[in-house]
Design a protein around this motif. Structure first.
Motif, short mmCIF file in Angstrom:
data_model
loop_
_atom_site.label_atom_id
_atom_site.label_comp_id
_atom_site.label_asym_id
_atom_site.label_seq_id
_atom_site.Cartn_x
_atom_site.Cartn_y
_atom_site.Cartn_z
N ASP A 1 9.95 4.80 0.75
CA ASP A 1 10.77 4.50 2.01
C ASP A 1 10.34 3.26 2.80
O ASP A 1 11.03 2.95 3.82
CB ASP A 1 11.47 5.64 2.39
CG ASP A 1 12.28 6.40 2.03
OD1 ASP A 1 12.88 5.82 0.55
OD2 ASP A 1 12.73 7.62 1.59
N GLU A 2 9.29 4.33 3.46
CA GLU A 2 7.85 3.35 4.62
C GLU A 2 7.61 1.77 3.83
O GLU A 2 7.90 1.17 4.67
CB GLU A 2 6.39 4.29 4.05
CG GLU A 2 5.51 3.73 4.96
CD GLU A 2 4.37 4.59 5.72
OE1 GLU A 2 3.65 4.18 6.18
OE2 GLU A 2 4.94 5.70 5.21
N ILE B 1 10.00 0.07 2.38
CA ILE B 1 11.32 -0.93 2.09
C ILE B 1 11.33 -1.66 3.76
O ILE B 1 11.26 -2.17 3.84
CB ILE B 1 12.35 -0.06 1.39
CG1 ILE B 1 12.39 0.10 0.28
CG2 ILE B 1 13.81 -0.39 2.86
CD1 ILE B 1 13.82 1.00 -0.14
N ALA B 2 10.69 0.36 4.81
CA ALA B 2 10.69 -0.67 6.17
C ALA B 2 9.84 -1.54 6.32
O ALA B 2 10.43 -2.39 8.09
CB ALA B 2 11.05 0.72 6.97
N LEU B 3 8.89 -1.48 5.92
CA LEU B 3 7.80 -2.35 6.27
C LEU B 3 8.48 -3.88 5.78
O LEU B 3 7.94 -5.08 6.32
CB LEU B 3 6.01 -2.06 5.61
CG LEU B 3 5.72 -0.61 6.41
CD1 LEU B 3 4.35 -0.65 5.49
CD2 LEU B 3 4.82 -1.57 7.76
N TYR B 4 8.13 -3.97 4.79
CA TYR B 4 9.04 -5.45 3.71
C TYR B 4 10.12 -5.75 4.99
O TYR B 4 10.27 -6.87 4.63
CB TYR B 4 9.79 -5.15 2.52
CG TYR B 4 8.50 -4.71 1.25
CD1 TYR B 4 7.85 -4.91 1.39
CD2 TYR B 4 9.00 -3.52 0.41
CE1 TYR B 4 5.88 -4.10 0.85
CE2 TYR B 4 7.86 -3.25 -0.52
CZ TYR B 4 6.48 -3.36 -0.74
OH TYR B 4 5.78 -3.10 -1.42
N GLN B 5 11.09 -5.10 5.58
CA GLN B 5 11.79 -5.19 5.89
C GLN B 5 11.60 -6.14 7.13
O GLN B 5 12.18 -7.00 7.93
CB GLN B 5 13.01 -4.72 6.49
CG GLN B 5 14.26 -4.14 4.92
CD GLN B 5 15.01 -2.90 4.98
OE1 GLN B 5 15.11 -2.67 5.69
NE2 GLN B 5 15.75 -2.61 4.07
N ALA C 1 11.33 -3.52 -6.58
CA ALA C 1 10.61 -2.85 -7.23
C ALA C 1 10.44 -1.20 -5.67
O ALA C 1 10.36 -0.35 -6.78
CB ALA C 1 8.82 -2.80 -6.54
N ALA C 2 10.35 -1.54 -4.47
CA ALA C 2 10.34 -0.21 -4.02
C ALA C 2 11.71 0.27 -3.89
O ALA C 2 11.96 1.82 -4.92
CB ALA C 2 10.70 -0.35 -2.92
N TYR C 3 13.24 -0.38 -4.18
CA TYR C 3 14.15 0.22 -4.58
C TYR C 3 14.34 1.07 -5.83
O TYR C 3 15.23 1.57 -6.51
CB TYR C 3 16.10 -0.67 -4.64
CG TYR C 3 16.10 -0.90 -2.91
CD1 TYR C 3 16.46 0.45 -1.74
CD2 TYR C 3 15.87 -1.90 -2.16
CE1 TYR C 3 16.45 0.31 -1.30
CE2 TYR C 3 16.21 -2.08 -0.62
CZ TYR C 3 16.49 -1.04 -0.71
OH TYR C 3 17.20 -1.27 0.80
N GLU D 1 0.90 -1.19 0.10
CA GLU D 1 -0.41 0.04 0.05
C GLU D 1 0.92 1.03 -0.15
O GLU D 1 1.02 2.29 -0.35
CB GLU D 1 -1.02 0.01 0.84
CG GLU D 1 -1.72 1.47 0.40
CD GLU D 1 -2.77 1.17 2.61
OE1 GLU D 1 -3.14 2.14 3.06
OE2 GLU D 1 -3.16 0.90 2.94
N ALA D 2 1.98 1.34 0.89
CA ALA D 2 2.70 2.36 0.97
C ALA D 2 3.79 2.72 -0.82
O ALA D 2 3.62 3.78 -1.37
CB ALA D 2 3.99 2.30 1.77
N LEU D 3 3.74 1.55 -1.71
CA LEU D 3 4.65 1.86 -2.50
C LEU D 3 3.60 2.20 -3.30
O LEU D 3 4.01 3.36 -4.12
CB LEU D 3 5.26 0.07 -3.28
CG LEU D 3 6.29 0.66 -3.84
CD1 LEU D 3 7.11 1.17 -4.29
CD2 LEU D 3 6.63 -1.25 -4.60
N ARG D 4 2.46 1.79 -3.76
CA ARG D 4 0.98 2.58 -4.59
C ARG D 4 1.39 3.83 -3.74
O ARG D 4 1.18 4.75 -4.99
CB ARG D 4 -0.16 2.00 -4.31
CG ARG D 4 0.14 -0.26 -5.40
CD ARG D 4 -1.13 -0.76 -5.33
NE ARG D 4 -2.27 -0.56 -3.64
CZ ARG D 4 -1.33 -1.87 -3.09
NH1 ARG D 4 -0.95 -3.26 -3.87
NH2 ARG D 4 -2.23 -2.17 -2.41
#
Length: 266
Positions: A48-49, A51-55, A73-75, A40-43
């Motif tokens: 940045d948010e 990436i933090a959530l995926y980690q 995708a985020a990077y 959702e953050a990526l969309r």
């Protein structure tokens, strides 16, 4: 910029489809919840948010491999192609049968001027697409075109002729199914061009089976049985000690059986 935007959209779409088959009635694990929040953050344009959530999701479940695809995708959204590739490599290593992700990895490696690594991925894509003809189509032609370009850059005459010849053959087969197969790119003309390129590849490496196998297929498509049989025998003689994909090797074995039986009956 256009290429990166296309890759980003493609990676996001791939990531979004990973959970499409999940049962909506089952409770969602915390790691999956973090991943969904990251999506959702990526969309929403917050890489940045995301990436933090995926980690965080990976910390909760190191085996939730979709996170690596989403991190790629985020990077990519951040313009950090190096880290995008690192995570796409991790994802493909853990999900080797995800051919669409591998195809994106090959394109990104090409963008990063890593031709040897890109070549390996495109070759693996060809192997995978051959096992799934229902989705291959233009994708196989694209992979051979990329390998032809890489071979040309490396001054590899064999590879350039081989992949151009195979690509022309596949394009001819594709055109043969159209309502107007003799349009701007006539099927017969494509096949003769393919035969010329494959013969040139054969001249560069006489011991290789692959040009011979595709010359068999080209002449079969043209309805010329005598040269088709000759190239089939030549491909079969060379197959033991040269490179063929599993699908090509199986096709060769299948094609060779009636020829062997016909010779036995003579």
């Amino acid at each position: 910029m256009v290429a990166r935007a296309f890759l980003l959209c493609s990676l996001m779409l791939l990531g979004s489809t990973l959970c499409s088959g999940a049962e909506p009635t089952l409770p969602v694990a915390p790691a999956v919840q973090r991943w969904q929040l990251g999506q959702e953050a990526l969309r929403n344009g917050q890489p940045d948010e995301a990436i933090a959530l995926y980690q965080q999701s990976l910390q909760l479940d190191a085996n939730l491999n979709r996170n690596y695809l989403s991190l790629a995708a985020a990077y990519c959204a951040q313009g950090d192609d190096g880290r995008a590739v690192e995570n796409l490599v991790r994802y493909v290593g853990k999900q080797p049968d995800h051919v669409a992700a591998r195809a994106h990895l090959a394109e990104m490696l090409l963008r990063l001027h890593r031709p040897d690594a890109a070549r390996q991925q495109f070759e693996r894509c060809i192997t995978d697409f051959q096992e799934r003809p229902e989705i291959a189509g233009d994708k196989l032609i694209h992979c051979h075109s990329r390998l032809m370009e890489l071979a040309a850059d490396a001054e590899d005459d064999y590879g350039e002729h081989l992949h151009r010849g195979i690509g022309l053959y596949l394009l001819a087969c594709q055109r043969a199914t159209l309502p107007d197969p003799e349009g701007d790119l006539a099927v017969q003309g494509l096949l003769f061009r393919s035969a010329g390129e494959l013969s040139a590849a054969r001249g560069e490496r006489p011991d290789e089976a692959r040009p011979c196998w595709y010359l068999h297929k080209v002449w079969s498509q043209l309805g010329q049985q005598q040269p088709a049989r000759r190239w089939l025998r030549t491909a079969d003689d060379a197959a033991t000690f040269t490179e063929l994909t599993p699908a090509e090797r199986q096709e060769l074995r299948t094609a060779r059986r009636p020829a062997v039986l016909a010779q036995t009956r003579k």
